[in-house]
Design an enzyme around this catalytic site. Structure first.
Site, PDB file in Angstrom:
ATOM      1  CG  ASP A  46      35.265  60.311   8.504  1.00 23.49           C
ATOM      2  OD1 ASP A  46      35.231  61.152   7.583  1.00 23.49           O
ATOM      3  OD2 ASP A  46      36.334  59.400   8.690  1.00 23.49           O
ATOM      4  CE1 TYR A  51      39.692  54.861   6.807  1.00 20.82           C
ATOM      5  CE2 TYR A  51      37.688  55.440   7.347  1.00 20.82           C
ATOM      6  CZ  TYR A  51      39.043  55.801   7.189  1.00 20.82           C
ATOM      7  OH  TYR A  51      39.388  57.077   7.315  1.00 20.82           O
ATOM      8  CE  LYS A  76      38.013  60.107   5.021  1.00 21.19           C
ATOM      9  NZ  LYS A  76      37.363  59.151   5.766  1.00 21.19           N
ATOM     10  CG  HIS A 109      41.825  58.537   2.311  1.00 19.11           C
ATOM     11  ND1 HIS A 109      41.104  57.185   2.517  1.00 19.11           N
ATOM     12  CD2 HIS A 109      41.912  58.782   3.483  1.00 19.11           C
ATOM     13  CE1 HIS A 109      41.173  57.200   3.781  1.00 19.11           C
ATOM     14  NE2 HIS A 109      41.692  58.114   4.330  1.00 19.11           N
TER      15      HIS A 109
END
Length: 226
Positions: A46, A51, A76, A109
């Site tokens: 994931d 990130y 996302k 997201h």
């Protein structure tokens, strides 16, 4: 907890019910976490653009030797790419960083549309979220549908949306979400993935873990941070 447990999507495809989350994983460590997780049997990774570690994750995936078709990779779309004209740019950056030709699942997201280049959750002077206007999440969804049409994404979905917001987006959707009764559960586990650690060992309240193990409704996404 078997890493081989899968749930069936509406398309007939399957998704591993246990995946490795890469949120807040430290630079130069997330790659080792992914490598160790894949060795332990994880097949669902994931990810997310925000990130800021997808390039390192991509290197680990590429170096694992596991065939792409044997993995389920989720990422996302970040809020600043919600404008229909910017969706492809955000997606292509993720695809390039992960070093893959397609994603199994691509999620919006958050239900917030930020101005171009805004990476955090900024607020206006009155405390309300700073959002970009002139289009809707339904318009963003149409741009994601075009990615499915291109063959670069197999499934699309929504993350962190309330039920009412999900229903609003899907009212005009041509391609629905591939899951209706499944919930993605991101769990912060006390764990450390390294070349010497056992990724299968983590701590979690036994009652919660039991519920997640026996319920067919939940997909577990453990975090890779301590």
């Amino acid at each position: 907890m078997s890493m081989k447990r899968e749930a069936k999507l509406s398309t007939g495809a399957t998704i591993p019910m246990v995946g490795l989350g890469t949120w807040r994983s430290e630079p130069n460590k997330v790659g080792e976490a992914v490598k160790s997780a894949l060795k332990a049997g994880y097949r669902h990774i994931d990810c997310a653009w925000i990130y800021f570690n997808e390039a390192e994750v991509g290197n680990a995936i590429k170096g694992s030797g596991i065939k792409r078709e044997d993995l389920f990779i989720t990422s996302k779309l970040w809020n600043s790419f919600h404008h229909p004209d910017r969706v492809a740019a955000g997606f292509n950056e993720t695809l390039k960083n992960l070093q893959v030709d397609y994603l199994d699942l691509y999620l919006i997201h958050w239900p917030l549309s930020h101005p171009e280049g805004q990476h955090g959750f900024q607020k206006n002077e009155d405390g309300t979220p700073k959002e970009e206007t002139g289009y809707t999440t339904a318009d963003t969804w149409k741009a994601l549908e075009a990615l499915v049409d291109s063959g670069k994404v197999k499934h699309i979905g929504l993350s962190n949306f309330t039920q009412s917001k999900i229903e609003k987006v899907l009212e005009t959707a041509r391609i629905p979400q591939p899951f209706s009764k499944l919930s993605f559960i991101h769990i912060l586990l006390s764990q450390s993935f390294s070349s010497t650690a056992n990724p299968k060992i983590f701590t979690l309240l036994p009652t919660v873990l039991w519920e997640l193990m026996v319920s067919p409704r939940y997909l577990m996404i453990p975090k890779s941070m301590r």
